[in-house]
Motif scaffolding. Structure first.
Motif, mmCIF file in Angstrom:
data_model
loop_
_atom_site.group_PDB
_atom_site.id
_atom_site.type_symbol
_atom_site.label_atom_id
_atom_site.label_comp_id
_atom_site.label_asym_id
_atom_site.label_seq_id
_atom_site.Cartn_x
_atom_site.Cartn_y
_atom_site.Cartn_z
ATOM 1 N N GLU A 1 0.802 -1.221 0.000
ATOM 2 C CA GLU A 1 0.000 0.000 0.000
ATOM 3 C C GLU A 1 0.836 1.272 0.000
ATOM 4 O O GLU A 1 0.593 2.197 -0.791
ATOM 5 N N LYS A 2 1.840 1.341 0.862
ATOM 6 C CA LYS A 2 2.600 2.581 0.992
ATOM 7 C C LYS A 2 3.351 2.908 -0.293
ATOM 8 O O LYS A 2 3.305 4.048 -0.786
ATOM 9 N N LEU A 3 4.048 1.935 -0.845
ATOM 10 C CA LEU A 3 4.814 2.176 -2.068
ATOM 11 C C LEU A 3 3.879 2.459 -3.239
ATOM 12 O O LEU A 3 4.153 3.339 -4.073
ATOM 13 N N HIS A 4 2.775 1.720 -3.314
ATOM 14 C CA HIS A 4 1.790 1.953 -4.367
ATOM 15 C C HIS A 4 1.295 3.398 -4.303
ATOM 16 O O HIS A 4 1.217 4.093 -5.332
ATOM 17 N N ASN A 5 1.000 3.865 -3.091
ATOM 18 C CA ASN A 5 0.523 5.237 -2.924
ATOM 19 C C ASN A 5 1.596 6.256 -3.285
ATOM 20 O O ASN A 5 1.296 7.317 -3.841
ATOM 21 N N ASN A 6 2.863 5.946 -2.962
ATOM 22 C CA ASN A 6 3.954 6.866 -3.319
ATOM 23 C C ASN A 6 4.060 7.045 -4.828
ATOM 24 O O ASN A 6 4.290 8.164 -5.316
ATOM 25 N N ILE A 7 3.923 5.946 -5.574
ATOM 26 C CA ILE A 7 4.031 6.039 -7.034
ATOM 27 C C ILE A 7 2.855 6.836 -7.603
ATOM 28 O O ILE A 7 3.025 7.629 -8.535
ATOM 29 N N MET A 8 1.663 6.651 -7.039
ATOM 30 C CA MET A 8 0.515 7.440 -7.492
ATOM 31 C C MET A 8 0.680 8.910 -7.127
ATOM 32 O O MET A 8 0.305 9.804 -7.896
ATOM 33 N N MET B 1 9.894 12.878 -2.834
ATOM 34 C CA MET B 1 10.465 12.261 -1.638
ATOM 35 C C MET B 1 10.084 13.047 -0.388
ATOM 36 O O MET B 1 9.681 12.469 0.634
ATOM 37 N N LEU B 2 10.181 14.380 -0.462
ATOM 38 C CA LEU B 2 9.809 15.221 0.679
ATOM 39 C C LEU B 2 8.314 15.123 0.969
ATOM 40 O O LEU B 2 7.898 14.996 2.127
ATOM 41 N N LEU B 3 7.491 15.162 -0.071
ATOM 42 C CA LEU B 3 6.045 15.113 0.116
ATOM 43 C C LEU B 3 5.587 13.767 0.669
ATOM 44 O O LEU B 3 4.623 13.688 1.437
ATOM 45 N N ALA B 4 6.287 12.703 0.289
ATOM 46 C CA ALA B 4 5.926 11.367 0.762
ATOM 47 C C ALA B 4 6.508 11.067 2.138
ATOM 48 O O ALA B 4 6.193 10.018 2.722
ATOM 49 N N GLY B 5 7.351 11.959 2.648
ATOM 50 C CA GLY B 5 7.969 11.732 3.949
ATOM 51 C C GLY B 5 8.990 10.618 3.930
ATOM 52 O O GLY B 5 9.229 9.955 4.942
ATOM 53 N N GLU B 6 9.617 10.403 2.782
ATOM 54 C CA GLU B 6 10.616 9.339 2.643
ATOM 55 C C GLU B 6 12.019 9.928 2.720
ATOM 56 O O GLU B 6 12.217 11.121 2.499
ATOM 57 N N GLU B 7 12.984 9.069 3.013
ATOM 58 C CA GLU B 7 14.379 9.505 3.098
ATOM 59 C C GLU B 7 15.234 8.897 1.999
ATOM 60 O O GLU B 7 16.436 9.119 1.959
ATOM 61 N N ASN B 8 14.616 8.106 1.110
ATOM 62 C CA ASN B 8 15.358 7.441 0.050
ATOM 63 C C ASN B 8 14.560 7.532 -1.242
ATOM 64 O O ASN B 8 13.362 7.239 -1.263
ATOM 65 N N LEU B 9 15.236 7.937 -2.317
ATOM 66 C CA LEU B 9 14.565 8.070 -3.613
ATOM 67 C C LEU B 9 13.968 6.762 -4.102
ATOM 68 O O LEU B 9 13.004 6.759 -4.877
ATOM 69 N N ARG B 10 14.525 5.633 -3.654
ATOM 70 C CA ARG B 10 14.026 4.346 -4.134
ATOM 71 C C ARG B 10 12.605 4.070 -3.651
ATOM 72 O O ARG B 10 11.940 3.177 -4.167
ATOM 73 N N GLU B 11 12.127 4.853 -2.668
ATOM 74 C CA GLU B 11 10.768 4.667 -2.175
ATOM 75 C C GLU B 11 9.734 5.439 -2.987
ATOM 76 O O GLU B 11 8.532 5.294 -2.734
ATOM 77 N N ILE B 12 10.179 6.238 -3.959
ATOM 78 C CA ILE B 12 9.204 7.004 -4.756
ATOM 79 C C ILE B 12 9.442 6.814 -6.254
ATOM 80 O O ILE B 12 8.877 7.538 -7.072
ATOM 81 N N VAL B 13 10.268 5.838 -6.614
ATOM 82 C CA VAL B 13 10.542 5.507 -8.018
ATOM 83 C C VAL B 13 10.051 4.086 -8.263
ATOM 84 O O VAL B 13 10.301 3.188 -7.450
ATOM 85 N N ALA B 14 9.350 3.869 -9.361
ATOM 86 C CA ALA B 14 8.748 2.556 -9.604
ATOM 87 C C ALA B 14 9.789 1.445 -9.733
ATOM 88 O O ALA B 14 9.663 0.397 -9.105
ATOM 89 N N PHE B 15 10.811 1.682 -10.537
ATOM 90 C CA PHE B 15 11.803 0.638 -10.784
ATOM 91 C C PHE B 15 13.218 1.194 -10.593
ATOM 92 O O PHE B 15 13.927 1.466 -11.557
#
Length: 601
Positions: A136-143, A553-567
């Motif tokens: 869910e979290k990663l799916h939402n980040n990509i959307m 990355m900032l908007l999603a509250g993540e610290e790693n770009l890999r959490e907001i990139v699909a592949f």
């Protein structure tokens, strides 16, 4: 009825009770409650609770279902029994009583579960990215990423910008990071390069008269990877003609503010981005990427430690050699245990410094009394000067970084962030923006003992043009004092972009390169297209290119770009899902006139 679904798994509401419907999706979670099976069915749009009891003709097949099987369910929508509703889920007031099941895609045993947000090794997550993306979290980040890009694009068009596409196969750039090179089959021994940025193309478009350009641009740089940097990334690339620095700010600031307000989940956003000169940022924050959520301001106390009555020679000797002393306030730290100070000293040693000297202030307002390991070397009058410079008083402490200016700034900046976090001073729930301006155009190259460009050789000098053209190359003091119309936009300590007003005049460009010791032939050989274009009437122009990945990355509250990139790739630049980079066949190499010469291991 449609072959696979009449509704999505996020559609059903109380008003649908009594309807016969068809859903298709993944078996997200299966629960057996006393012989009654509850299956949460998931698709891209949401989740619906489905019920299969022993009276259902589908029960025998339902018992065989496992997590992540893709199925079709037919059934009757009904309200959930009283007390079992889930008001936090859009479909949480209803459930589907299943009467028919079709298995559309059985799933093998999962290497990592999709249900829940457990942490798994990155290598496994990237190898099975198609499963990871179902979470869910990663799916939402990509959307979220897609919605942010749509918003950026719409906001640029509202401001009169037109979207362009520039080449992916281009010439190698002699500046910046390493290029990714692409061998040419038709021109043996020659190479294209993937663009590090569309910089020259967007400036050429301004020279061609298009006025307002933007692009969601893919960029490629063969750099070492880290949490906020990857080999390929996207940026909101912008260029404008007939503009000043303030005009660029006037366009970009509302775009960024609007996006962060729209997707920031209620976080406060800086209403007017402050302008901070580079020199001030390095002094007060120890960084040209200041995190303004932290209220601590670094102070210069070099002259205090140079005083005759101060006998702390560890600092005094550094100052005599041209070093500096920076004071980092620690408000309220006087009440901290000794371990707080010891841990900060240990941390500083781990950063390669000798440590962080400190003074704890007690006493009364206006008459602070310093305590601590180095306080005895600093007389009362000097202590007052330190307290005044750092803006502290009784109950506070001050840490010190002493070294050459650049190293002292780096240590003080890192200490500022650490102290702010340790003392709970750093604000949360906000996006704090600023512009960093007035970057130095030139710097002293110690290795080559010469003046060189500080960063971007194509920025316009913030200097009277006619006076600039008359500068004596031997007047190093005046040259090193020149700033450029160059700027960065920073949010919460992350640089989102660099930009500049461009040097569009060939005569100024020749002079700028000459002052750095470069002949006109360098311009003609390495930047021939741009240099030639500017000789046929180029407008004043400038731009910027905020990083899309870092914004998301900032908007999603993540610290790693890999959490907001699909592949994404891993830390070694490998695509573990598709196996890139990979070897190629000898035939492919022959067609490209290439032989592989691997280094000895």
């Amino acid at each position: 009825m449609h072959r696979y679904r009449s509704h999505s798994c996020g559609d059903l509401r109380e008003s649908d009770a009594g309807s016969s419907v068809r859903l298709s999706g993944w078996c997200h979670r299966i629960r057996d409650h006393g012989g009654v099976l509850f299956i949460d069915l998931r698709d891209h749009y949401g989740l619906t609770q489905c019920v299969v009891d022993p009276d259902s003709p589908a029960f025998t097949l339902a018992e065989k279902l496992r997590s992540e099987w893709v199925v079709r369910f037919d059934g009757l929508v009904r309200k959930r029994p009283a007390g079992t509703e889930n008001v936090e889920m859009p479909t949480g007031l209803v459930e589907l009583y299943v009467t028919e099941i079709e298995v559309l895609g059985p799933a093998a045993e999962l290497p990592l579960p999709v249900f829940g947000e457990q942490n798994y090794p990155e290598e496994m997550r990237l190898r099975y990215r198609f499963l990871d993306l179902r979470r869910e979290k990663l799916h939402n980040n990509i959307m979220l990423r897609g919605r942010v890009i749509d918003s950026l694009r719409a906001r640029m068009k509202e401001r009169g910008f037109f979207e362009f596409q520039t080449p992916i196969l281009t010439a190698s750039s002699p500046e910046g990071a390493r290029d990714f090179l692409v061998p040419s089959r038709l021109h043996g021994g020659k190479f294209y390069a993937l663009p590090q940025a569309p910089q020259q193309f967007k400036q050429l478009l301004m020279t061609a008269g298009f006025d307002r350009y933007f692009q969601i641009a893919p960029c490629f740089r063969d750099e070492d990877l880290r949490a906020d940097r990857s080999l390929e990334f996207y940026q909101l690339d912008i260029e404008m003609s007939f503009v000043t620095q303030e005009d660029v700010f006037g366009v970009v600031e509302p775009v960024l503010r609007g996006v962060f307000e729209a997707f920031g989940e209620g976080y406060a956003v800086t209403p007017k981005f402050p302008r901070i000169p580079y020199a001030e940022a390095m002094l007060k924050y120890g960084s040209d990427k200041p995190d303004l959520r932290n209220p601590i301001l670094i102070a210069d106390v070099t002259q205090v430690f140079a005083r005759e009555d101060v006998s702390f020679n560890a600092f005094k000797n550094v100052v005599k050699k041209g070093g500096v002393v920076r004071a980092i306030p620690a408000p309220g730290a006087a009440g901290q245990p000794r371990s707080f100070f010891d841990k900060l000293n240990d941390w500083a040693r781990g950063e390669g410094a000798a440590g962080l000297g400190y003074v704890i202030f007690e006493g009364e307002a206006g008459a602070p009394v310093g305590k601590g390991p180095i306080a005895k070397f600093i007389p009362a009058e000097a202590q007052k000067l330190i307290a005044a410079a750092a803006g502290v008083g009784p109950g506070d402490a001050v840490f010190f970084a002493c070294d050459a200016a650049e190293r002292a700034a780096k240590l003080a900046g890192a200490a500022r962030l650490r102290i702010g976090n340790e003392l709970g001073l750093t604000k949360s729930g906000v996006f704090e923006f600023c512009w960093i301006v007035d970057f130095p155009m030139y710097e002293w190259n110690e290795d080559e003992k010469k003046i060189d460009f500080s960063h971007n050789p194509f920025s316009m000098p913030n200097f009277d043009v006619e006076a600039f053209l008359e500068l004596d190359p031997a007047d190093s003091g005046k040259i090193l004092a020149i700033n450029a119309f160059q700027y960065d936009v920073v949010c919460n300590g992350f640089e989102l972009s660099s930009g500049a007003i461009r040097n569009h005049r060939p005569d100024v460009m020749r002079k700028a390169f000459a002052l750095a010791g470069y002949d006109e032939s360098v311009l003609e050989q390495k930047f021939s297209g741009l240099y030639r274009a500017f000789q046929y009437g180029a407008p004043p122009h400038g731009g910027i290119a905020p990083g899309v990945d870092r914004i998301v990355m900032l908007l999603a509250g993540e610290e790693n770009l890999r959490e907001i990139v699909a592949f994404p790739m891993n830390q070694r630049g490998e695509d573990l899902l598709l196996g890139a980079p990979s070897t190629v066949t000898p035939k492919q190499l022959r067609e490209l006139s290439i032989k592989v010469n691997l280094p000895e291991t």
